[in-house]
Design a protein around this motif. Structure first.
Motif, short mmCIF file in Angstrom:
data_model
loop_
_atom_site.label_atom_id
_atom_site.label_comp_id
_atom_site.label_asym_id
_atom_site.label_seq_id
_atom_site.Cartn_x
_atom_site.Cartn_y
_atom_site.Cartn_z
N GLY A 69 0.80 -1.21 0.00
CA GLY A 69 0.00 0.00 0.00
C GLY A 69 0.84 1.26 0.00
N ARG A 70 0.15 2.37 -0.12
CA ARG A 70 0.83 3.67 -0.10
C ARG A 70 0.34 4.50 1.09
NH1 ARG A 70 0.64 2.61 -5.71
NH2 ARG A 70 -1.43 3.51 -6.01
N GLY A 71 -0.17 3.82 2.10
CA GLY A 71 -0.58 4.49 3.32
C GLY A 71 0.50 4.35 4.38
N SER A 72 0.11 4.42 5.65
CA SER A 72 1.09 4.29 6.73
C SER A 72 1.65 2.87 6.79
CB SER A 72 0.45 4.66 8.07
OG SER A 72 -0.70 3.87 8.32
N ALA A 96 6.07 7.58 8.46
CA ALA A 96 4.61 7.51 8.57
C ALA A 96 4.16 7.84 9.99
CB ALA A 96 4.12 6.12 8.18
N PRO A 99 -0.60 4.61 12.95
CA PRO A 99 -2.05 4.60 12.87
C PRO A 99 -2.70 4.51 14.24
CG PRO A 99 -1.16 2.46 12.29
CD PRO A 99 0.01 3.38 12.42
N ARG A 106 -8.54 0.61 4.98
CA ARG A 106 -8.28 1.65 3.98
C ARG A 106 -7.35 2.71 4.54
NH1 ARG A 106 -7.74 1.27 -0.70
NH2 ARG A 106 -9.71 0.14 -0.87
N GLU A 107 -7.52 3.09 5.80
CA GLU A 107 -6.64 4.09 6.41
C GLU A 107 -5.22 3.58 6.54
OE1 GLU A 107 -9.78 6.48 9.31
OE2 GLU A 107 -8.90 4.58 9.98
N LEU A 108 -5.05 2.29 6.75
CA LEU A 108 -3.73 1.71 6.93
C LEU A 108 -2.97 1.59 5.62
CD1 LEU A 108 -4.46 -1.13 9.49
CD2 LEU A 108 -2.99 0.83 9.89
N VAL A 109 -3.63 1.08 4.57
CA VAL A 109 -2.90 0.76 3.34
C VAL A 109 -3.07 1.79 2.24
CG1 VAL A 109 -3.05 -1.70 3.86
CG2 VAL A 109 -4.78 -0.65 2.38
N GLY A 110 -4.14 2.58 2.29
CA GLY A 110 -4.38 3.53 1.21
C GLY A 110 -4.58 2.81 -0.12
N GLU A 111 -4.06 3.39 -1.19
CA GLU A 111 -4.14 2.74 -2.49
C GLU A 111 -2.99 1.75 -2.65
OE1 GLU A 111 -4.15 5.78 -5.41
OE2 GLU A 111 -6.17 6.48 -4.94
#
Length: 291
Positions: A69-72, A96, A99, A106-111
């Motif tokens: 992913g592109r999240g945290s 990052a 979290p 969704r908040e963790l991994v993003g896209e």
């Protein structure tokens, strides 16, 4: 509750299922790392998922699920084999913000994307990739089955930092033995009523009874699961060799030796300059002795 997976089928239908519960194996993974609670929960869901998929596809080899992913959360990976061994790891993105305890998938991994790799002992390696287009890990894995396997598949996953569990239902393509045209829709509808505390806190047969006591369900012998790492000095030597001679010699000039460790189980491997010379001269030779 023991760590195990259990297969079941609805008689005279083309619907089958798997149910998994994890405690000891899950905690052994978490004990080797220090992840935030939200990551621990998602890691438990992934461990349950990889066990379910390995048993479902009947692979004689290793199956891995990798979420990038592109999240945290930059990486989440779990691996399983037919022997019932599981391992998993997560990696927080650099710089990052950690979290919150209740951060969503969704908040963790993003896209990003999810990759499922089937690596049989014999035959060709296969990898399927789907985008992270759903709000849950289960939803993304269902999309994989719809795209790659073309089999209607539903998953229910849960974890709380101590226990993890999962339920999978799948409709097989052969409808010749199906004498109940509503079996798939009804079994999914009933599974949608499962509560997290039931999936994590009840024995597997009790869960199935609560859901399907009015159905004819055939339950098979459970299979034990456990934490297990597939790292070895041979595999680590191969990984080092892929770095290339120039980089290995640069490390030796700076450090005098090479120390590395498995990210999954933290087993440490030490290579002297002589060990590296032997590796570079003959990468197919048996790994050097442990010093």
């Amino acid at each position: 509750m023991s760590d195990q997976i259990q297969r079941f089928m609805f008689d005279q239908t083309n619907v089958r299922g798997e149910i998994v519960t994890l405690s000891t194996a899950y905690n052994e993974v978490l004990d080797r790392h220090a992840y935030p609670p939200a990551v621990n929960q998602l890691l438990g869901e992934l461990l349950a998922a990889v066990a379910l998929l390995t048993d479902t596809v009947k692979l004689d080899g290793t199956l891995s699920i990798e979420v990038r992913g592109r999240g945290s959360l930059a990486l989440l990976m779990a691996e399983s084999n037919p022997g019932g061994e599981l391992r998993a790891i997560a990696r927080i993105a650099e710089d990052a913000v950690l979290p919150s305890e209740h951060a969503s998938f969704r908040e963790l991994v993003g896209e990003g994307q999810i990759m499922i790799t089937l690596d049989p002992r014999e035959g060709h390696r296969y990898q399927g990739i789907v985008a992270l287009d759903h709000d849950t890990l289960g939803g993304c894995l269902e999309a994989y089955f719809a795209q790659s396997e073309q089999l209607p598949t539903r998953l229910w996953l849960a974890a709380d930092g101590e226990r993890a569990g999962g339920l999978l239902l799948q409709r097989l393509p052969d409808a010749s033995q199906n004498q109940d045209v509503d079996a798939w829709e009804r079994s999914v509808h009933l599974a949608d009523t499962i509560k997290t505390e039931e999936l994590l806190g009840l024995e597997q047969r009790e869960v199935l009874y609560r859901l399907y006591h009015e159905e004819t369900v055939r339950v098979f012998e459970p299979k034990s699961l456990r934490f297990g790492c597939t790292c070895s000095r041979e595999r680590m030597s191969h990984a080092l060799y892929t770095l290339g001679e120039e980089e290995l010699r640069d490390i030796l000039r700076e450090e005098g030796a090479i120390d590395t460790q498995c990210h999954f189980c933290h087993t440490k491997y030490h290579y002297t300059a002589a060990d590296i010379e032997i590796l570079l001269e003959n990468p197919d030779a048996p790994p050097p002795v442990i010093h």
